[in-house]
Design a protein around this motif. Structure first.
Motif, PDB file in Angstrom:
ATOM      1  N   ILE A   1     -17.505  64.806   1.244  1.00  0.00           N
ATOM      2  CA  ILE A   1     -15.930  65.354   1.616  1.00  0.00           C
ATOM      3  C   ILE A   1     -15.422  64.644   2.965  1.00  0.00           C
ATOM      4  O   ILE A   1     -16.252  64.675   4.007  1.00  0.00           O
ATOM      5  N   THR A   2     -14.395  64.031   3.081  1.00  0.00           N
ATOM      6  CA  THR A   2     -13.709  63.338   4.248  1.00  0.00           C
ATOM      7  C   THR A   2     -12.875  64.133   4.841  1.00  0.00           C
ATOM      8  O   THR A   2     -12.783  64.320   6.173  1.00  0.00           O
ATOM      9  N   SER A   3     -11.997  64.779   4.213  1.00  0.00           N
ATOM     10  CA  SER A   3     -10.760  65.759   4.637  1.00  0.00           C
ATOM     11  C   SER A   3     -10.741  66.992   3.717  1.00  0.00           C
ATOM     12  O   SER A   3     -10.889  67.022   2.546  1.00  0.00           O
TER      13      SER A   3
ATOM     14  N   PRO B   1     -15.367  65.515  10.816  1.00  0.00           N
ATOM     15  CA  PRO B   1     -15.723  64.448  11.964  1.00  0.00           C
ATOM     16  C   PRO B   1     -16.225  63.309  11.397  1.00  0.00           C
ATOM     17  O   PRO B   1     -17.232  63.512  10.535  1.00  0.00           O
ATOM     18  N   ILE B   2     -16.459  62.197  12.057  1.00  0.00           N
ATOM     19  CA  ILE B   2     -16.866  61.006  11.518  1.00  0.00           C
ATOM     20  C   ILE B   2     -18.373  61.134  11.366  1.00  0.00           C
ATOM     21  O   ILE B   2     -19.150  60.883  10.351  1.00  0.00           O
ATOM     22  N   GLU B   3     -19.138  61.862  12.216  1.00  0.00           N
ATOM     23  CA  GLU B   3     -20.641  62.054  12.170  1.00  0.00           C
ATOM     24  C   GLU B   3     -21.140  62.776  11.118  1.00  0.00           C
ATOM     25  O   GLU B   3     -22.097  62.432  10.653  1.00  0.00           O
ATOM     26  N   PHE B   4     -20.147  63.594  10.778  1.00  0.00           N
ATOM     27  CA  PHE B   4     -20.526  64.893   9.566  1.00  0.00           C
ATOM     28  C   PHE B   4     -20.220  63.935   8.293  1.00  0.00           C
ATOM     29  O   PHE B   4     -21.175  64.262   7.525  1.00  0.00           O
ATOM     30  N   ILE B   5     -19.302  63.081   8.344  1.00  0.00           N
ATOM     31  CA  ILE B   5     -19.344  62.321   7.067  1.00  0.00           C
ATOM     32  C   ILE B   5     -20.274  61.424   6.616  1.00  0.00           C
ATOM     33  O   ILE B   5     -21.186  61.385   5.798  1.00  0.00           O
TER      34      ILE B   5
ATOM     35  N   ASP C   1     -11.355  55.110  11.393  1.00  0.00           N
ATOM     36  CA  ASP C   1     -12.754  55.041  11.693  1.00  0.00           C
ATOM     37  C   ASP C   1     -13.665  55.496  10.362  1.00  0.00           C
ATOM     38  O   ASP C   1     -14.677  54.821  10.118  1.00  0.00           O
ATOM     39  N   MET C   2     -12.883  56.392   9.342  1.00  0.00           N
ATOM     40  CA  MET C   2     -13.714  56.707   8.222  1.00  0.00           C
ATOM     41  C   MET C   2     -14.022  55.545   7.412  1.00  0.00           C
ATOM     42  O   MET C   2     -14.919  55.235   6.636  1.00  0.00           O
ATOM     43  N   MET C   3     -12.543  54.713   7.377  1.00  0.00           N
ATOM     44  CA  MET C   3     -12.506  53.269   6.617  1.00  0.00           C
ATOM     45  C   MET C   3     -13.789  52.326   7.007  1.00  0.00           C
ATOM     46  O   MET C   3     -14.564  51.772   6.308  1.00  0.00           O
ATOM     47  N   ALA C   4     -13.869  52.160   8.351  1.00  0.00           N
ATOM     48  CA  ALA C   4     -14.662  51.225   8.802  1.00  0.00           C
ATOM     49  C   ALA C   4     -16.013  51.653   8.482  1.00  0.00           C
ATOM     50  O   ALA C   4     -17.056  50.923   8.041  1.00  0.00           O
ATOM     51  N   LEU C   5     -16.342  52.960   8.793  1.00  0.00           N
ATOM     52  CA  LEU C   5     -17.802  53.446   8.554  1.00  0.00           C
ATOM     53  C   LEU C   5     -18.313  53.219   7.168  1.00  0.00           C
ATOM     54  O   LEU C   5     -19.248  52.672   6.784  1.00  0.00           O
TER      55      LEU C   5
END
Ligand code: ATP
Ligand code: HMH
Length: 276
Positions: A39-41, A57-61, A86-90
């Motif tokens: 889940i992202t959002s 948070p990105i770390e949690f994703i 930042d989600m897309m980049a990760l």
């Protein structure tokens, strides 16, 4: 080798169950593919619109992604609503690391009533990251217009846009969904090896189309996870979605959800036949 097919969805949620992660998992299950999710959002939304969005948070994703990939490896992955650059980049980086896994990119930008799920300024990042590394990208008309910056009004325009998305943006193939155009429900596929293929289904006259795009891309992901060809997978996804729209559930105060069990309607007792 384990013969249970496995699919992973990376997306936002819909507490009313018609779109996002919930629709994806229902679709995987219906198609007999073991479903997993990152889940992202978290999205407070229903059939009438989007009320609030809470990004994780990105770390949690990243932790969720690692939890899945290090334990139950998927045969195919789809992404839906990915709200932040930042989600897309990760995810681009992670998907490149796992480039042998088929990747379906649903470039979600808004909900059915037009409420945004992705801010306008972030759309170019989506194009340059996730779309660029996808095995197949599945925009609707508005999303395709945004990705390729051209107006799409006819099936001929859809053919041009699908070709350009592959040739210019790096996606290996594209299918533009024509749900919002008038007439039959026509979707246009393009890949370099197969060329243009047009998929058609009769249009159902209904406003209950919340989550049709999620359902379509999840069905596509499930079929690709089974190792079906791209043609067979698109064909099956189109039929699955058309059935889900046709056997509408008539739920909610706005654009209601589709019926994810509709594809097996023939075999069910008549009380499950909810069309009406
Ligand atoms: N009324 C309809 N009758 C039959 N098929 C439809 C209808 N509306 C959409 N479709 C089909 O459903 C699939 C999803 O297309 P659509 O254009 O609705 O996606 P979308 O706009 O991304 O959906 P959403 O944003 O609600 O998830 C496509 O195969 C499309 O042709
Ligand atoms: C989380 C999410 N993804 C996609 C859509 C588009 O249907 C939606 N309404 N919500």
């Amino acid at each position: 080798m384990n013969s249970v097919y496995r699919a992973l969805t990376i997306a936002g949620t819909d507490p009313t169950g018609g779109a996002g992660i919930q629709a994806d998992l229902k679709t995987f299950q219906e198609l007999e593919v073991y479903g997993m999710s990152v889940i992202t959002s978290l999205v407070a939304q229903n059939t009438t619109g989007v009320q609030a969005i809470h990004d994780l948070p990105i770390e949690f994703i990243e932790k969720q992604f690692y939890a899945v990939m290090s334990d139950i490896y998927p045969n195919a992955i789809k992404t839906g609503m990915i709200a932040q650059p930042d989600m897309m980049a990760l995810l681009k980086e992670k998907l490149e690391e796992h480039h042998l896994v088929t990747y379906v990119c649903d470039p979600v930008m808004m909900a059915k009533n037009g409420d945004p799920l992705l801010e306008k300024h972030v759309r170019a990042t989506l194009r340059d990251t996730l779309v660029a590394v996808s095995s197949i990208v599945t925009p609707n008309i508005a999303e395709a217009e945004d990705l390729i910056e051209m107006k799409i009004e006819t099936v001929e325009d859809m053919k041009k846009a699908a070709t350009r998305i592959v040739k210019e943006l790096g996606a290996k193939s594209a299918i533009i969904k024509g749900g919002s155009l008038a007439g039959d429900a026509v979707d246009v596929f393009y890949s370099t090896s197969e060329g243009i293929i047009v998929f058609e289904a009769p249009r159902t006259d209904t406003k209950h189309t919340h989550g049709t795009g999620c359902t379509f891309s999840a069905a596509l992901c499930a079929e690709l996870a089974k190792g079906s060809s791209i043609y067979q997978s698109v064909h099956k996804a189109k039929q699955f979605t058309a059935d889900a729209i046709y056997w509408s559930l008539n739920l909610g105060n706005g654009y209601g959800p589709t019926n994810h069990w509709a594809h097996r309607m023939q075999g069910l007792p008549t009380q499950y036949n909810t069309k009406g």
